[in-house]
Design a protein around this motif. Sequence first.
Motif: not given
Length: 469
Positions: A329-339
Amino acid sequence: MSGENKSAYPFYIIVGSLVCLVILSQLNFSLSFKDFQFRRLDMLSELRSSNPEKKELTAGKNSSKLSHSDTAAAATGNTPASTVVNPDVSYDFMAYKGILNYPTPGEGSVDNAGISRFLTALKELKAGKRKKVRIAYFGDSMIEGDLITSDLRDSLQTFFGGAGVGFVPITSVVASYRTTITHTFSGNWKDYHYKNSPPANISLGLSGHTFYPGGDSWIKYTPVKKPRLDKFDEISVLYGPSEAGTININDKAYTLSGNAPVNRLDLRQDTGAPSLTIKYGGGPTVPFYGVCFETERGVYVDNFSFRGISGVELGHLSADMVRRMQQERPYDLIVLHYGANVLFRPELTDYSWYERPMKKVVDSLRRDLPGTSFLIVGTADKSYKKGDRYITAPGVEALLKVQHDLASEYGTAYWNLYAAMGGQGSMVKWVEGDTVLANKDYTHLNRQGASKVGALLYKAIMNDYRHGE
């Protein structure tokens, strides 16, 4: 005195007043009376271009300021156009509302900077040169229940095509809260995850969970009456190594096989069966990860929320599992949203303890997902009560700097949610304003606020997309 031309007095007064105003405007000080404040006069301001797309974002080396036009754009709420940054120049990332695209160190080319590859994938999709584009959006409770991601997904699918909610785990503590799919399940699934110390022989899925069935475990998914979510089409069941385990899907038996860390069973939904019911059929125990819902073409945003984590937990994911997931299941964008969970002590401003493990996380993900774009989302504003009023926690801007430095060091994109919300004191306004956009904990967004953030992120992405057309 009688010989003076008194008709010239008004002229002298006007000229003298203008001279005084010009002199005062050039002084570098701030003096205010109620809502009036002196500021430097720019005689040529109306002749200068106000189009941020035609202004260079950079300033001098080691500067922390944007160009005049981009600072103005940040102040007015306008999102600037795509910005591929010069790694030798510093930027006022604390105020900039657009996406900063950092080139990968050592590559020397800006063609793959930040989200450039992702934008290329979107253009290929729009041109009919590819079928699908996928986004894996990782976050904490700020995105659970498909918050933010549902609005981002809907906007992207409206423009680029596609239908379906993407990845849904086997069980979820917020299943009843989610409005983009109806999700029920039996109570006898065993859930191994980041926080309950799974045995060494159990590999966690990309969501941070791996589910094992009991004797009669079941799950049921039903579409909701919303555009692009009202029926199922392409369905994929993701599971771990299996030696001929069986499941029943809408009363039809399937045998699961495969020794890879991630395996996939694909099927199409029967037109006469609006819901999808999966029952464990016995045999060798099979680890399950989740079910995916898509159509033949379009954009898909997978919500990988996990309550109470800071992002460093992603370091527990197996490299073999991540690489295999990318194959299936290939991904073109990885978003990392933490804080939100990093800011547990609002007055803390030293986040070196967080920066070190997050560097390892970003480094390993970049290594295991070559060719994939990455976007680090800077933390939202968080307020705490000091004295008799709520103010922005001092740790917010300190954490934003750490997150920005990660993006610049590893060649990812960076989007400052704090700036997009309005910067200093914005959470108070979102909680106490006429339109309530956040909860009384002064940390979490409500549905309306999450919808606004999803729209802001979509706008920032599309500004970059259209800038390259």
